[in-house]
Design an enzyme around this catalytic site. Sequence first.
Site, PDB file in Angstrom:
ATOM      1  N   ASP A 105     -36.833  34.872 100.970  1.00  0.00           N
ATOM      2  CA  ASP A 105     -36.432  36.222 101.354  1.00  0.00           C
ATOM      3  C   ASP A 105     -36.566  36.315 102.879  1.00  0.00           C
ATOM      4  O   ASP A 105     -37.123  35.417 103.534  1.00  0.00           O
ATOM      5  CB  ASP A 105     -37.273  37.287 100.629  1.00  0.00           C
ATOM      6  CG  ASP A 105     -36.532  38.632 100.573  1.00  0.00           C
ATOM      7  OD1 ASP A 105     -35.647  38.876 101.428  1.00  0.00           O
ATOM      8  OD2 ASP A 105     -36.839  39.447  99.687  1.00  0.00           O
TER       9      ASP A 105
HETATM   10  C1  BGC Z   1     -34.590  41.901 100.650  1.00  0.00           C
HETATM   11  C2  BGC Z   1     -33.654  40.987  99.900  1.00  0.00           C
HETATM   12  C3  BGC Z   1     -32.368  40.836 100.669  1.00  0.00           C
HETATM   13  C4  BGC Z   1     -32.681  40.304 102.053  1.00  0.00           C
HETATM   14  C5  BGC Z   1     -31.438  40.024 102.875  1.00  0.00           C
HETATM   15  C6  BGC Z   1     -34.730  41.538 102.113  1.00  0.00           C
HETATM   16  O1  BGC Z   1     -35.372  42.540 102.818  1.00  0.00           O
HETATM   17  O2  BGC Z   1     -35.858  41.865 100.026  1.00  0.00           O
HETATM   18  O3  BGC Z   1     -33.423  41.472  98.618  1.00  0.00           O
HETATM   19  O4  BGC Z   1     -31.492  39.991  99.983  1.00  0.00           O
HETATM   20  O5  BGC Z   1     -33.479  41.268 102.722  1.00  0.00           O
HETATM   21  O6  BGC Z   1     -30.792  41.158 103.297  1.00  0.00           O
END
Ligand code: BGC
Length: 788
Positions: free
Chosen positions: A309
């Site tokens: 993530d």
């Molecule tokens: C979120 C993810 C997301 C990623 C990319 C993160 O803050 O937890 O679900 O895919 O950002 O945008």
Amino acid sequence: MKQGPARRRLYFLFAFAILLYQTPPIAAQSASSHPIESGSTWANPLTDAQIRDKATALLRQMTLDEKIGQLSQLPGSDSSEFKETVKQPMEEILKQRGAGSILWVSDPKEINRLQHVALEQTRLHIPVLFGLDVIHGYHTIFPAPIAMASSWDLKMVEEAQAVAAQEARAAGIQWTFAPMVDIARDARWGRMVEGAGEDPYLGAAIARAQVLGFQGKQLGAPDRVLACAKHFAGYGAADGGRDYDSSYIPEEQMWNTYLVPFKAAVDAGVGSLMSAYMDLNDVPATGNRWLLHDVLRDAWNFQGFVVSDAFAVRSLRTHGYASDLQDAAHKAFTAGLNMDMASGTYLKYLPVEVQQGHVSMQQIDEAVLPILETKFRMGLFEHPYVDASRLEPTLNDPAHQELARKVAQRSIVLLRNEGSLLPLDKSGKTIHSIAVIGSLAEADTDLLSMWGALVKPGPSVTVLQGIREKAGSAIHVAYAHGPNLSRDFPSPFENLPITAALKEQPSQTAQEAHQSIDEAVALAKQSDVAVLVLGEIDLMSGEYASRSSLKLSSHQEELLEAVSATGKPLVLVLINGRPLDISWAAEHVPAILEAWYPGSQGGNGIADILFGDANPSAHLPVSWPRSSGQTPIYYNHNLTQNPETAPDFKSRYWDLQSTPLYPFGYGLSYTSFSFDNLKVTPTANVGGVIEVSADVTNSGARAGDAVVQLYIHQRAGSASRPIRQLKGFEKVALEPGAKRTVHFKLGKDELQFWSPAEKKWTVEPEQFDVWVGGDSSAALHGEFRLTK
Ligand code: BGC
């Protein structure tokens, strides 16, 4: 003010939001063919062996730096966190080392420009994979995932995500960070909205449908995208429902509940996974070898790659798991994490790790290979660029809007309909005036939820517009705004250009709020019917949007009770991302619709349901708590020594019933269904198949869709088994009076469980109960026995 990562992240988000907003304007509508066919029948011209050969040959030519470039996902803007680590602008890195992927760029021109850099200014000309959160639509926004799951309509969910994929791909996005398949049992957790609810069986079915929708049957179709099942794993069990907080999940719950939808996604061919942010049993998921290696590679033989993530590799230090950033890179990499999202930690420290002999070149090669294979599989070497001519016809395909309307209709759950208040008569004969009340009735981007509004979305239809359109000149529709909705603590996603477009509502004094309530009441008094649209603006659900209370916030409960006191027929429409505490409404408001965040066509979909042009057919994918004190709550809990059926000692609280307000699987229709004639194979050997069938009849006067659900319970065994478990369902369309026999098969997949006593999957020779009906409290009962 607090400095550090959170603040840097804010600056960074600000920068990327600007980039996102550069999506070009969309021209007038033009038709194109329906998207479903090509991806579902498409076959990759290359065999797996040919893809592996190509990737291996390329790998042989690569330097260590270039390999680590492929293990890195670069932020599409110069984030301060990234720069702080790598001390170089992103684009310089791209030129020198190439990149596995770039995220958060949505402007097709910028995508093409960066792709030209990758292909023309790097030594080996390896294309970049562009990733973005296309969670429930790109331009045409479909209802939020929890809403789509409420449809229990797998084919439709697949179609919706196929459209999302087609639009995203036309704009140059080749990789979506979806589906989110986290099981969520605690409505306080804001991200419940992004998943399919509490149940592993339904969650797995929806996960599979979404993967097939995004990718097609085989990864690589030109109008589909690479899917990414997230957040691996256990994110939904965050302590206290607080986003990012630690999860403590025993192994049997991991296997039997939290991992099940991930396994389904892997079996459906998902090409990538995203590791979660939080600690799982004290080991952060992004550095958790049990998850990333033992489960994913060893037990499931996953052949794709795992991305972290955002900034999660770097965060291993913040967690107190890694001593410094080199240790963070080491722990994530050796746990089995292929790609570092946006933190630059791999770029900076993996070369050092190799030089110092902590990581071998063979380990690096093994991590890079699936990323290169994915690029070959997806045809990126042959077709790296966005074809601008495809963009507008694809985004403006009217079939996409039609589908969004259908999905909205089929995702709205009818929770209550006393005296058959709904559907409303639109002829103008019985109802002459409607008061539409509540700020969410006028909201447009709020209907899309946060991710839906991330890339400048297409136009959306508000609830007020939908009702006005339907009422035409036959019924007078007037509007009262009611109190503004705001959070007590603002979201870090606020104050960015992108969230400014989401129309955050300013906070009000109590006096201003009460005045708006008085106006609403006055309007209701003059009208024949009141439709109250309440719930949560999009920033109240989603990431970083956990709540301690599920009550209707911002004076909405007062508004509700005041309008109800007028005695006018009242319909409550909920727009929100999680079940809310509507205990008072459930006793006093005759009609209640849960519309979730219904997407671009939400207003039309809601109006179709209100006026009976569509018959509600959605069912809850979560147990609906009476209050936040009941959370976490889920129907498939164990019996305990004093189950609900015990004469006393049965309640878990002395101030609240232990049952939910509405059970899992619940949903009403404008018609009624009856279930009977249950037939069950009485006995089979372990390893055999039990056949179950039951009749469902439309016993009312309208055509409608029933969701026939099958639940089982294993009465004894090597472990206590849940009181009920969903093990089959089918959505069936029935004309009035029509009857259908629905057939289910219970084989190894449905009957097995991971036994904590045996430490393995087992099917046990025991006595089982089986129920078939319209929700998890189904009464039609049978039984069967498995023998050795
Ligand atoms: C979120 C993810 C997301 C990623 C990319 C993160 O803050 O937890 O679900 O895919 O950002 O945008």
